[in-house]
Write a protein that holds these residues in place. Structure first.
Motif, mmCIF file in Angstrom:
data_model
loop_
_atom_site.group_PDB
_atom_site.id
_atom_site.type_symbol
_atom_site.label_atom_id
_atom_site.label_comp_id
_atom_site.label_asym_id
_atom_site.label_seq_id
_atom_site.Cartn_x
_atom_site.Cartn_y
_atom_site.Cartn_z
ATOM 1 N N ILE A 247 0.833 -1.203 0.000
ATOM 2 C CA ILE A 247 0.000 0.000 0.000
ATOM 3 C C ILE A 247 0.867 1.254 0.000
ATOM 4 N N GLU A 248 1.952 1.217 0.773
ATOM 5 C CA GLU A 248 2.856 2.367 0.807
ATOM 6 C C GLU A 248 3.504 2.593 -0.549
ATOM 7 N N ALA A 313 -8.906 -11.011 1.736
ATOM 8 C CA ALA A 313 -9.915 -9.985 1.444
ATOM 9 C C ALA A 313 -10.407 -9.260 2.685
ATOM 10 N N HIS A 314 -9.762 -9.486 3.829
ATOM 11 C CA HIS A 314 -10.314 -8.921 5.063
ATOM 12 C C HIS A 314 -9.320 -8.108 5.875
ATOM 13 N N THR A 315 -8.125 -7.920 5.366
ATOM 14 C CA THR A 315 -7.121 -7.217 6.149
ATOM 15 C C THR A 315 -7.134 -5.736 5.845
ATOM 16 N N GLN A 316 -7.036 -4.913 6.902
ATOM 17 C CA GLN A 316 -6.925 -3.478 6.701
ATOM 18 C C GLN A 316 -5.825 -2.935 7.593
ATOM 19 N N ALA A 317 -5.402 -1.710 7.303
ATOM 20 C CA ALA A 317 -4.345 -1.089 8.096
ATOM 21 C C ALA A 317 -4.803 -0.956 9.539
ATOM 22 N N GLU A 318 -3.853 -1.109 10.452
ATOM 23 C CA GLU A 318 -4.194 -1.112 11.864
ATOM 24 C C GLU A 318 -4.844 0.204 12.310
ATOM 25 N N PRO A 350 -6.047 0.996 -1.115
ATOM 26 C CA PRO A 350 -6.657 -0.300 -0.796
ATOM 27 C C PRO A 350 -6.209 -0.822 0.558
ATOM 28 N N MET A 351 -7.175 -1.183 1.400
ATOM 29 C CA MET A 351 -6.857 -1.771 2.690
ATOM 30 C C MET A 351 -6.853 -3.296 2.624
ATOM 31 N N ASN A 352 -7.281 -3.813 1.501
ATOM 32 C CA ASN A 352 -7.406 -5.246 1.300
ATOM 33 C C ASN A 352 -6.160 -5.753 0.585
ATOM 34 N N VAL A 357 -2.374 -6.132 -3.988
ATOM 35 C CA VAL A 357 -1.550 -6.924 -4.905
ATOM 36 C C VAL A 357 -1.904 -6.611 -6.356
ATOM 37 N N PHE A 358 -3.199 -6.529 -6.661
ATOM 38 C CA PHE A 358 -3.613 -6.223 -8.032
ATOM 39 C C PHE A 358 -3.101 -4.846 -8.458
ATOM 40 N N GLN A 359 -3.275 -3.859 -7.589
ATOM 41 C CA GLN A 359 -2.826 -2.513 -7.935
ATOM 42 C C GLN A 359 -1.305 -2.471 -8.050
ATOM 43 N N TYR A 360 -0.627 -3.150 -7.148
ATOM 44 C CA TYR A 360 0.838 -3.201 -7.194
ATOM 45 C C TYR A 360 1.309 -3.828 -8.507
ATOM 46 N N CYS A 361 0.699 -4.932 -8.907
ATOM 47 C CA CYS A 361 1.070 -5.598 -10.159
ATOM 48 C C CYS A 361 0.887 -4.668 -11.347
#
Length: 677
Positions: A247-248, A313-318, A350-352, A357-361
């Motif tokens: 995300i960063e 699909a369920h992880t978000q930033a702390e 994206p927090m997911n 991963v999709f955006q990074y790719c």
């Protein structure tokens, strides 16, 4: 009168620290303790000087090393004993001294490849007890009520140990880390939100490297334990460490886009030119390479642990609020003016993890000039391969109740208009993944053809379609975009046949593409959303009949060549074309008949579609195994790739740890001076 030099002058020498004098005495093989019972308590109150320790040990000849061997073992033993000290400064200094000791020994070992430095220095008959004690104390520090500096330095020590050799499987010290597992301590740290925020990155890197120790040669307890891990908090913690890094990266990329003040075409050209160039020293290339470690961690998790899939699909930033699945990217806000836009708030990212991963790719695949980015993208495709084979991951990605708006970045290409943000409608993640794969297909048709990446890309598409066929999932997707991309790929292979056939097996890739079309033709009724989709498929096959005719002609030529090294795939490709050629021939005749009846020469698309709908009276050959694929296996095909990838991760991690351990000396000194003042 003699004049004294000013202490700040360039010709003055800084006086040696007391600890440096002690190092010199130790490495001369002399005993500095002088029957001083408090020597070690006093020694560990002195701030270690890592550079001096390293220099003193590594400059020793082998004869001098043998002479100092007993003292080196003594320092090692006393450091381990001091790990039980309740005194925080002594505890941290002993850990930093151990870091310096192992760093220097590994460095000396690599400089003397013909001499077994490690076995020479350490008394291996006592080494098991010492390492057991060391790792026991490390466990106690990681789990105990200690200052965070001690826990932090303990993890740095473990990183020094596991990254000691370029080839992790040649690091004999890791045998002890296998025997005396730290896995439960790592899980505890990942499960605790506060500790994870401080130490999670180091934990994930440690696990990743340890999992790769003699991975295919012997039993590795870390592989077993990671594959069985079911602790939801730990798995989510592991996931958050990876997603935060990706995300960063995406955030920094978006910031660079927002700083653009010229036209979109020239600005993106400038961005891509600045961010993705072949020079390995380029900052952005290094940023891509820096993600290798956590991408490798993601690969190991999705490859080894089925429970991990549930976290994707369920992880978000702390620090963030839980994301809304239908508004993860906050896409309802208006697109900002690029010249004046402020830094985008983190809630727009994206927090997911899967979305990240999709955006990074989509960002990384824009680079096709340097090996680091290509290797990074291959790792992404292998991760997507593992995900696309998983039943739960597929059910999640195809869930119409779990939709996301995902920003996929696209490369500037002359033959198409570039959308500024490509924020489409909210859709299931399977549709976004197909968008990503289509984008790769159309944007990498170049002279330096990335054959392996295309095979992986087509393989992921095939796996998604096989799932849809098997589970009768009717994904609402514009399939014409996929068909157009695949036909464009076939056209490129035919056009570049003479160049490509000397370098790679274009027949095998063509076979995989044709089989995807055959999957639609044979089983499309089980997963295409509407009957119109079938009509559009047959329309596209006929509209692009020249491409398939050229493929057929190319195959015919190679079937007559006695010296063709790809003869088996040529024959398979010939067989796979039967139905497509039959469809084209059937409808071409029907269209000609209709045109003759109507007295027309140029029909419209709708007229041809109408002819297709009324003339499905043709018999096709049933083809076997279209919905079958070879399950992903790391060995033997990708073993060399991962060996190289792990080596790069180890080397890069070692460099960063060495910098930290050295800086710890100056930071501690500054802190002490501030305390004294």
């Amino acid at each position: 009168m003699t004049s004294r030099k000013r202490s700040g002058s360039g010709s003055s020498k800084r006086p040696k620290e007391k600890v440096v004098y002690i190092y010199e005495i130790f490495f001369r093989g002399e005993d500095p303790t002088n029957d001083n019972s408090e020597f070690w308590n006093e020694f560990f109150l002195l701030q270690p000087n890592v550079d001096s320790f390293d220099n003193e040990l590594t400059k020793l000849t082998m004869e001098q090393l043998l002479c100092a061997k007993q003292n080196i073992n003594l320092i090692f033993s006393k450091c381990i004993e001091m790990l039980e000290s309740p005194h925080p400064k002594r505890l941290c200094n002993s850990l930093q001294t151990l870091c310096a000791l192992f760093q220097a020994i590994f460095k000396k070992s690599s400089a003397e490849p013909t001499f077994d430095v490690i076995r020479t220095i350490f008394e291996f008959q006592e080494m098991d007890d010492k390492m057991k004690s060391l790792l026991t104390q490390c466990n106690n520090i990681l789990l105990g009520d200690v200052c965070e500096n001690a826990r932090f330095m303990c993890l740095k020590l473990l990183l020094v140990i596991v990254t000691g050799t370029d080839n992790v499987s040649q690091n004999i010290i890791l045998e002890y880390v296998m025997l005396h597992s730290l896995f439960d301590s790592f899980v505890h740290l990942l499960s605790d939100s506060t500790l994870r925020a401080q130490h999670g990155h180091d934990i994930v890197i440690l696990l990743t490297v340890l999992v790769n120790y003699r991975k295919h040669e012997a039993a590795n307890p870390y592989i077993v334990q990671l594959s069985l891990l079911a602790d939801e908090l730990a798995l989510n913690g592991y996931c958050q460490m990876i997603s935060s890094s990706l995300i960063e990266f995406c955030r920094q990329y978006m910031q660079s886009l927002n700083n653009v003040q010229t036209s979109w075409f020239s600005s993106l050209s400038n961005i891509v030119g600045n961010m993705f160039v072949s020079d390995e020293g380029c900052e952005r290339v290094q940023q891509i390479k820096a993600n290798n470690a956590l991408l490798l961690a993601l690969y190991e998790a999705v490859h080894l642990n089925r429970n991990f899939i549930t976290t994707l699909a369920h992880t978000q930033a702390e620090s963030s609020a839980p994301p809304s699945p239908s508004n993860t990217l906050n896409a309802n806000q208006p697109v900002p003016d690029l010249a004046t836009a402020p830094i985008i708030d983190i809630t727009q990212y994206p927090m997911n993890l899967l979305v990240a991963v999709f955006q990074y790719c989509s960002i990384v695949m824009q680079d096709n000039k340097n090996e680091s980015s290509i290797a990074n993208l291959k790792l992404c495709f292998l991760i997507l391969t593992c995900i696309s084979e998983d039943q739960y991951a597929n059910s999640m990605m195809h869930d119409n109740n779990l939709t996301f708006k995902v920003m996929l970045h696209r490369a500037q290409m002359r033959h198409r208009k570039l959308n500024i943000d490509r924020l489409g409608k909210s859709q299931p993640l399977a549709a976004t993944l197909l968008d990503l794969l289509v984008e790769f297909i159309v944007s990498h048709l170049m002279k330096k053809f990335p054959m392996e990446l295309y095979l992986l890309c087509i393989g992921v598409i095939h796996r998604i379609l096989c799932y849809q066929k098997r589970c009768r999932i009717r994904l609402n997707y514009p399939w014409k975009e996929l068909w157009a991309a695949l036909i464009g790929l076939l056209r490129f292979l035919v056009t570049q046949e003479q160049n490509l056939v000397k370098k790679c097996n274009i027949f095998y890739l063509s076979l995989q593409v044709i089989n995807i079309f055959n999957l639609f033709i044979t089983y499309g009724d089980t997963f295409l959303a509407t009957t119109n989709s079938y009509d559009e498929l047959y329309y596209e096959l006929n509209r692009e009949e020249k491409v398939f005719s050229e493929i057929h002609a190319m195959v015919l030529r190679y079937t007559t060549m006695a010296d063709c090294e790809y003869k088996e795939d040529v024959l398979k490709l010939m067989s796979s074309l039967v139905n497509i050629l039959a469809i084209i021939k059937h409808f071409q005749n029907k269209i000609k008949e209709w045109l003759a009846e109507q007295g027309l020469s140029t029909p419209t698309e709708e007229q041809i579609l109408d002819v297709v709908r009324k003339n499905y009276d043709l018999t096709l050959k049933l083809q076997d195994s279209l919905d079958q694929y070879e399950r992903y296996s790391e060995t033997p095909r990708h073993t060399a790739f991962f060996t190289s990838m792990v080596r790069d991760v180890v080397i890069d991690t070692r460099k960063s740890i060495q910098v930290y351990v050295r800086e710890a000396h100056s930071m501690a000194t500054e802190q002490e001076n501030l305390t004294n003042t």
